[in-house]
Design an enzyme around this catalytic site. Sequence first.
Site, PDB file in Angstrom:
ATOM      1  N   PRO A  66       0.840  -1.193   0.000  1.00 41.98           N
ATOM      2  CA  PRO A  66       0.000   0.000   0.000  1.00 41.98           C
ATOM      3  C   PRO A  66       0.882   1.252   0.000  1.00 41.98           C
ATOM      4  O   PRO A  66       1.904   1.295   0.690  1.00 41.98           O
ATOM      5  CB  PRO A  66      -0.810  -0.097   1.286  1.00 41.98           C
ATOM      6  N   HIS A  67       0.513   2.223  -0.807  1.00 41.88           N
ATOM      7  CA  HIS A  67       1.311   3.448  -0.878  1.00 41.88           C
ATOM      8  C   HIS A  67       0.412   4.620  -1.231  1.00 41.88           C
ATOM      9  O   HIS A  67      -0.645   4.435  -1.812  1.00 41.88           O
ATOM     10  CB  HIS A  67       2.437   3.304  -1.913  1.00 41.88           C
ATOM     11  N   ALA A  68       0.853   5.816  -0.844  1.00 41.93           N
ATOM     12  CA  ALA A  68       0.066   7.013  -1.108  1.00 41.93           C
ATOM     13  C   ALA A  68       0.956   8.241  -1.027  1.00 41.93           C
ATOM     14  O   ALA A  68       2.015   8.212  -0.408  1.00 41.93           O
ATOM     15  CB  ALA A  68      -1.073   7.141  -0.095  1.00 41.93           C
TER      16      ALA A  68
END
Length: 157
Positions: A66-68
Site C-alpha cells: 500500500p502506498h500514497a
Amino acid sequence: MTLETILPPERALFDVPGGSKKRVLEFYSTFIAQNTPSLDSQEVFSRLIGRERLGSTGIGNGVAIPHARSPHCKAPIAGFLKLAEPVDFDAIDGEPVDLVFVLLVPEEADDAHLALLAQVAGVMNDVETRSTLRKSTSQQELHERLIDAIRRQASSS
C-alpha cells in the site's frame, strides 16, 4: 535515498493483528501518525484507502505494498507489517496477504519515489526473502532480515 534509510527498526511491526485490509490500513495509519507529528491518521488512512480503490496493492505471493502521496509528508516514510494472520487484500493472485510494506511519499513525488516502489517490489518478489521474513520470531529479527534483503537487492541491481 534508499529503503534502508527510511525504514527504522521501530517501523518493522511484528505479529500485527489483521482482520481485514481496512483494519490493517487503519492500524498503520494510527501507528504512523502517533510517530510522525505532521501526519494525521484519518488523512493517511483516506489516502491509502483511496489508492486501494484505484486497484489493489496486493502484488501476489502474500505481499501488499500500500502506498500514497501526502501533502503533510516531508520525506518518504516506510513501514513493514508482518501480520499475525493473513487477510484478504484483493491481491492479483487472489491469495491472502501477511506481508505488508507501506510507503508514504510527499505530494510532489518524483522519480526517486517511483524508484523506492520498484525497490520494494524487487525485495518482496524474492521467494527466499518472503520465506525468511515469515519465519521471523521477533520485531528485531524481522527488521534485520528485511534490511539484509534490501542490501542484497541493492547490491545486485
